[in-house]
Write a protein that holds these residues in place. Structure first.
Motif, PDB file in Angstrom:
ATOM      1  N   UNK A 127       0.831  -1.212   0.000  1.00 23.86           N
ATOM      2  CA  UNK A 127       0.000   0.000   0.000  1.00 23.86           C
ATOM      3  C   UNK A 127       0.863   1.260   0.000  1.00 23.86           C
ATOM      4  N   UNK A 128       2.103   1.137  -0.437  1.00 21.43           N
ATOM      5  CA  UNK A 128       3.029   2.273  -0.417  1.00 21.43           C
ATOM      6  C   UNK A 128       2.504   3.451  -1.222  1.00 21.43           C
ATOM      7  N   UNK A 129       2.047   3.204  -2.451  1.00 26.18           N
ATOM      8  CA  UNK A 129       1.569   4.286  -3.312  1.00 26.18           C
ATOM      9  C   UNK A 129       0.339   4.951  -2.714  1.00 26.18           C
ATOM     10  N   UNK A 130      -0.582   4.150  -2.197  1.00 26.30           N
ATOM     11  CA  UNK A 130      -1.793   4.705  -1.596  1.00 26.30           C
ATOM     12  C   UNK A 130      -1.454   5.561  -0.380  1.00 26.30           C
ATOM     13  N   UNK A 131      -0.531   5.087   0.417  1.00 22.08           N
ATOM     14  CA  UNK A 131      -0.119   5.838   1.604  1.00 22.08           C
ATOM     15  C   UNK A 131       0.565   7.149   1.225  1.00 22.08           C
ATOM     16  N   UNK A 135      -0.584  10.981   2.227  1.00 20.46           N
ATOM     17  CA  UNK A 135       0.313  11.919   2.878  1.00 20.46           C
ATOM     18  C   UNK A 135       0.415  13.222   2.091  1.00 20.46           C
ATOM     19  N   UNK A 136       0.494  13.107   0.763  1.00 22.30           N
ATOM     20  CA  UNK A 136       0.558  14.320  -0.059  1.00 22.30           C
ATOM     21  C   UNK A 136      -0.732  15.122   0.064  1.00 22.30           C
ATOM     22  N   UNK A 137      -1.860  14.417   0.106  1.00 21.65           N
ATOM     23  CA  UNK A 137      -3.147  15.108   0.240  1.00 21.65           C
ATOM     24  C   UNK A 137      -3.234  15.827   1.584  1.00 21.65           C
ATOM     25  N   UNK A 138      -2.770  15.175   2.660  1.00 16.64           N
ATOM     26  CA  UNK A 138      -2.777  15.815   3.975  1.00 16.64           C
ATOM     27  C   UNK A 138      -1.869  17.039   3.996  1.00 16.64           C
ATOM     28  N   UNK A 139      -0.691  16.913   3.373  1.00 16.99           N
ATOM     29  CA  UNK A 139       0.244  18.040   3.336  1.00 16.99           C
ATOM     30  C   UNK A 139      -0.351  19.214   2.574  1.00 16.99           C
ATOM     31  N   UNK A 140      -0.992  18.917   1.435  1.00 16.61           N
ATOM     32  CA  UNK A 140      -1.618  19.983   0.647  1.00 16.61           C
ATOM     33  C   UNK A 140      -2.736  20.643   1.436  1.00 16.61           C
ATOM     34  N   UNK A 141      -3.521  19.850   2.155  1.00 19.20           N
ATOM     35  CA  UNK A 141      -4.609  20.396   2.957  1.00 19.20           C
ATOM     36  C   UNK A 141      -4.069  21.288   4.068  1.00 19.20           C
ATOM     37  N   UNK A 142      -2.970  20.859   4.686  1.00 20.56           N
ATOM     38  CA  UNK A 142      -2.355  21.660   5.750  1.00 20.56           C
ATOM     39  C   UNK A 142      -1.851  22.988   5.213  1.00 20.56           C
ATOM     40  N   UNK A 143      -1.223  22.947   4.033  1.00 20.07           N
ATOM     41  CA  UNK A 143      -0.718  24.192   3.437  1.00 20.07           C
ATOM     42  C   UNK A 143      -1.861  25.143   3.107  1.00 20.07           C
TER      43      UNK A 143
END
Length: 204
Positions: A127-131, A135-143
């Motif tokens: 599940x590396x790609x899904x994870x 993580x990228x989606x969370x980072x973008x949301x945080x920004x």
């Protein structure tokens, strides 16, 4: 109602059914034999793997070989977890990553056989790609949240306590000076407006 008769030729042998299921599963699947020193799991050997095993792990030609041979720096976590499943008979379900393998796995491990030897079946997905996407989606949301907070009204930079105190002190000083000036001007005006009594009138 008569039940259809089943002829021996129509019955699929259990081994064939098992093999068909083993090969049809989209996830990676393997059976391992745990290796112990006393009650401590020290390694495990791959007994059987399905066709998806290679694409899910990146490992090839694994049957008959040990995990330590294939991944020399494999984390202790894997030996302890699969060893516990083999010893207790309790299945385990978890997500965990392996740095040497560069992958993150969703794993379901459960004991198989009668316990001699101690065998564990492992059904898993990479599940590396899904994870990474999460993580990228969370980072973008945080920004985005930080930018929204920074641009919101009333979120500018406020003076520090020290600067407020200094400003207040200066303000009080100026106010006092202003009052003193007004008082002086008032005194001067009063002096100019007071009539002067001549000595002669005073004697009268």
């Amino acid at each position: 109602m008569q039940r259809p008769k089943t002829t021996p030729n129509a019955v699929i042998p259990a081994q064939e059914r098992y093999q068909a299921l083993f090969e049809a599963i989209d996830a990676g699947l393997c059976i391992i034999e745990m290796m112990f020193e006393g009650e401590r799991a020290v390694d495990y050997r791959f007994v059987e793997v399905n066709p998806q095993f290679e694409s899910q792990t990146g490992l090839v030609d694994v049957v008959g070989r040990t995990a330590s041979e294939l991944v020399p720096d494999l984390e202790r976590f894997w030996f302890d977890t699969y060893g516990r499943v083999a010893l207790t008979g309790e299945p385990a379900r978890f997500d965990h990553g392996s740095e040497p393998m560069g992958r993150w796995f969703d794993v379901h491990a459960f004991p198989v056989g009668d316990g001699t030897p101690r065998m564990v079946a492992i059904l898993f997905n990479d599940v590396s790609a899904r994870r990474s996407r999460r993580r990228r989606a969370r980072s973008a949301s945080t920004r985005r949240s930080r930018r929204a907070t920074a641009s919101a009204p009333g979120t500018g930079t406020f003076p520090t306590t020290g600067s407020r105190q200094t400003s207040a002190s200066h303000g009080c000083t100026a106010f006092r000076q202003s009052l003193a000036g007004r008082a002086r001007r008032s005194n001067c005006s009063s002096a100019r407006s007071t009539p002067t009594t001549s000595p002669a009138r005073a004697r009268r």
